[in-house]
Design an enzyme around this catalytic site. Structure first.
Site, short mmCIF file in Angstrom:
data_model
loop_
_atom_site.label_atom_id
_atom_site.label_comp_id
_atom_site.label_asym_id
_atom_site.label_seq_id
_atom_site.Cartn_x
_atom_site.Cartn_y
_atom_site.Cartn_z
N ARG A 174 0.84 -1.21 0.00
CA ARG A 174 0.00 0.00 0.00
C ARG A 174 0.87 1.25 0.00
O ARG A 174 0.57 2.23 -0.69
CB ARG A 174 -0.91 0.03 1.24
N HIS A 207 -4.89 -1.69 -7.94
CA HIS A 207 -5.60 -2.06 -6.71
C HIS A 207 -4.63 -2.84 -5.84
O HIS A 207 -3.83 -3.62 -6.35
CB HIS A 207 -6.81 -2.97 -7.01
#
Ligand code: ADP
Ligand code: MG
Length: 190
Positions: free
Chosen positions: A120, A160
């Site tokens: 992330r 994603h």
């Protein structure tokens, strides 16, 4: 501590030929590539990837959008017809399903210590304007919520990545059979 996480290079990342560049960034950070496939998913698969009943996800997307609108002095009521976070999330979901099933995507599983959070961090913030230089989204995405929402579409932000360990545990089996996940030792692991 050793986690696995899912990344999906979205259709815009694939057509911009950023697949190799994106995979390289994770590999160079020490993450081990343990699964990979290119696929064009149908709406049913996209629906499972972004489940309608995950309220916290849609409320989160709504809130992130509202914060961004406030900062940019945009009117959510005018642009989206509502200021309710869940209702905004539900609108975005429809666009997101179209976007994710609009062309081939590249799905991969990376493994490593704290892989979910590390991936992330390397991806950067959801909204291109807020993603830091040096991150994938910061370096290569230039879309905005305002532009996307005026065009009634999802924000094109290239990738994603699972948001939490629980999300990763749900998402990985959706994209990969157990037998398609490899186990090996990187030469730099020692
Ligand atoms: P992330 O992809 O960083 O985990 P979210 O899970 O909050 O972000 O949102 C999922 C995806 O929905 C985002 O990556 C983006 O493509 C899209 N999205 C989020 N907010 C909006 C918005 N206001 N308008 C259009 N698309 C959006
Ligand atoms: Mg997410």
């Amino acid at each position: 501590m050793i986690e696995q996480t899912l990344i999906v290079i979205k259709p815009d990342g694939v057509v911009r030929s950023l697949t190799g560049e994106i995979v390289t960034r994770f590999e160079k950070a020490g993450l081990k590539l343990v699964g990979a496939r290119m696929v064009k998913i149908d709406k049913a698969h996209a629906e499972k990837h972004y489940p309608a009943d995950r309220d916290e996800l849609w409320i989160g997307i709504g809130n992130k959008t509202l914060e961004n609108y406030e900062k940019l002095e945009l009117n959510a009521q005018e642009l989206l017809g509502t200021t309710d976070p869940k209702a905004i999330g539900d609108i975005v979901r429809v666009w997101l399903l179209d976007y994710m099933s609009s062309g081939p995507v590249f799905a991969a599983v990376f493994e490593g210590p704290h892989a979910v959070e590390l991936v992330r961090k390397i991806c950067g913030h959801t909204l291109p304007l807020l993603s830091a230089p040096g991150t994938i989204r910061g370096d290569y995405s230039y879309d905005s919520a305002a532009l996307a929402n005026k065009g009634q579409r999802a924000i094109k932000n290239l990738i994603h990545a699972s948001g939490t360990v629980e999300e990763a545990e749900y998402e990985i089996p959706l994209w990969f059979a157990k037998s398609d996940i490899s186990s090996y030792k990187r030469t730099d692991e020692d």
